[in-house]
Scaffold this motif. Structure first.
Motif, short mmCIF file in Angstrom:
data_model
loop_
_atom_site.label_atom_id
_atom_site.label_comp_id
_atom_site.label_asym_id
_atom_site.label_seq_id
_atom_site.Cartn_x
_atom_site.Cartn_y
_atom_site.Cartn_z
N HIS A 194 0.85 -1.19 0.00
CA HIS A 194 0.00 0.00 0.00
C HIS A 194 0.88 1.24 0.00
CE1 HIS A 194 0.74 -0.28 4.37
NE2 HIS A 194 0.51 1.02 4.39
N HIS A 195 0.30 2.34 -0.45
CA HIS A 195 1.00 3.62 -0.55
C HIS A 195 0.40 4.60 0.44
CE1 HIS A 195 2.52 7.33 -2.47
NE2 HIS A 195 3.52 6.54 -2.82
N SER A 196 1.12 5.64 0.77
CA SER A 196 0.63 6.64 1.72
C SER A 196 -0.63 7.34 1.22
CB SER A 196 1.72 7.67 2.02
OG SER A 196 2.13 8.30 0.82
N PHE A 253 10.78 0.48 -6.26
CA PHE A 253 9.49 0.11 -5.68
C PHE A 253 8.75 1.34 -5.15
CE2 PHE A 253 6.62 -2.30 -2.80
CZ PHE A 253 6.07 -3.14 -3.76
N GLY A 254 9.35 2.50 -5.25
CA GLY A 254 8.67 3.76 -5.03
C GLY A 254 8.27 4.11 -3.61
N GLY A 255 8.85 3.48 -2.60
CA GLY A 255 8.53 3.81 -1.23
C GLY A 255 7.17 3.31 -0.75
N TRP A 256 6.68 2.25 -1.39
CA TRP A 256 5.43 1.62 -0.94
C TRP A 256 5.72 0.77 0.29
CZ3 TRP A 256 0.60 0.83 -3.89
CH2 TRP A 256 0.48 1.73 -4.95
N TRP A 257 4.69 0.57 1.13
CA TRP A 257 4.80 -0.30 2.29
C TRP A 257 4.37 -1.70 1.90
CZ3 TRP A 257 3.57 4.84 3.06
CH2 TRP A 257 4.33 5.51 4.02
N ILE A 258 5.19 -2.69 2.26
CA ILE A 258 4.87 -4.08 1.93
C ILE A 258 4.04 -4.68 3.07
CG2 ILE A 258 5.82 -6.40 1.61
CD1 ILE A 258 8.04 -5.17 0.01
N ASP A 259 2.85 -5.17 2.70
CA ASP A 259 1.97 -5.82 3.67
C ASP A 259 2.20 -7.33 3.72
OD1 ASP A 259 0.52 -3.40 4.32
OD2 ASP A 259 -0.34 -3.56 2.31
N LYS A 260 2.51 -7.91 2.56
CA LYS A 260 2.74 -9.35 2.48
C LYS A 260 3.65 -9.63 1.29
CE LYS A 260 0.26 -13.77 2.26
NZ LYS A 260 -1.07 -14.39 2.19
N VAL A 308 9.57 0.30 1.30
CA VAL A 308 10.62 -0.22 0.44
C VAL A 308 10.83 0.68 -0.79
CG1 VAL A 308 11.27 -2.21 -0.97
CG2 VAL A 308 10.17 -2.56 1.24
N ASN A 309 12.10 1.01 -1.01
CA ASN A 309 12.46 1.82 -2.17
C ASN A 309 12.78 1.00 -3.40
OD1 ASN A 309 12.13 4.22 -0.76
ND2 ASN A 309 14.28 4.30 -0.14
N ALA A 310 13.30 -0.22 -3.20
CA ALA A 310 13.67 -1.07 -4.33
C ALA A 310 13.55 -2.53 -3.93
CB ALA A 310 15.08 -0.78 -4.82
N ILE A 311 13.27 -3.38 -4.92
CA ILE A 311 13.26 -4.82 -4.70
C ILE A 311 14.26 -5.45 -5.66
CG2 ILE A 311 10.92 -4.99 -3.81
CD1 ILE A 311 10.03 -5.84 -6.61
N GLU A 312 14.80 -6.57 -5.24
CA GLU A 312 15.83 -7.23 -6.04
C GLU A 312 15.63 -8.74 -5.97
OE1 GLU A 312 20.70 -7.19 -6.34
OE2 GLU A 312 19.72 -6.28 -4.61
N HIS A 338 15.24 -3.29 -0.31
CA HIS A 338 16.03 -2.11 0.01
C HIS A 338 15.06 -1.10 0.62
CE1 HIS A 338 19.56 -3.45 -2.41
NE2 HIS A 338 18.61 -4.14 -3.03
N ASP A 339 15.07 -1.01 1.96
CA ASP A 339 14.04 -0.19 2.59
C ASP A 339 14.46 1.28 2.70
OD1 ASP A 339 15.45 0.11 4.97
OD2 ASP A 339 14.23 -1.33 6.06
N ALA A 340 13.48 2.10 3.05
CA ALA A 340 13.66 3.55 3.03
C ALA A 340 14.69 4.05 4.04
CB ALA A 340 12.31 4.23 3.27
N ASN A 341 14.97 3.27 5.09
CA ASN A 341 15.97 3.72 6.07
C ASN A 341 17.38 3.23 5.73
OD1 ASN A 341 16.15 1.08 6.91
ND2 ASN A 341 15.07 1.38 8.85
#
Length: 105
Positions: A38-40, A57-64, A99-103, A75-78
């Motif tokens: 989900h996104h803000s 991944f555009g800074g979306w939050w991963i729920d599952k 998450v900013n990026a997935i790999e 690669h998370d935002a922090n």
């Protein structure tokens, strides 16, 4: 010279090999990386990915996340990089990672 380099690259690289992560339909059969997020702004999404590589991944939050047959790095935002092995399903009901990026490895 460029033509010779292109010819050498063509001979060394097998045809049909994927070199970049790409989105695929979640409806397709396959052991893909599947992410519910989900996104803000309130938007929700479910996306599936195949092939090794890294994508924004555009800074979306991963729920599952279901890694399928893939070893995955988030690669998370922090700035942290979290590796999740293949064949794992993880839900984040209370504190989802942004998450900013997935790999896919």
């Amino acid at each position: 010279m460029a033509l010779a380099a292109a010819a050498a690259f063509t001979m060394v690289v097998p045809t049909g090999t994927a070199y970049a992560i790409n989105k695929v339909s979640c409806a397709e059969q396959g052991d893909f990386l599947r992410i519910q997020s989900h996104h803000s702004t309130g938007l929700k999404s479910e996306d599936c990915y195949a092939n090794a590589g890294k994508t924004d991944f555009g800074g979306w939050w991963i729920d599952k996340i279901s890694t399928g047959n893939n070893d995955v790095r988030l690669h998370d935002a922090n700035g942290a990089v979290v590796t999740i092995p293949r064949h794992r399903v993880i839900s984040y009901p209370n504190r989802p990672p942004k998450v900013n990026a997935i790999e896919i490895l």
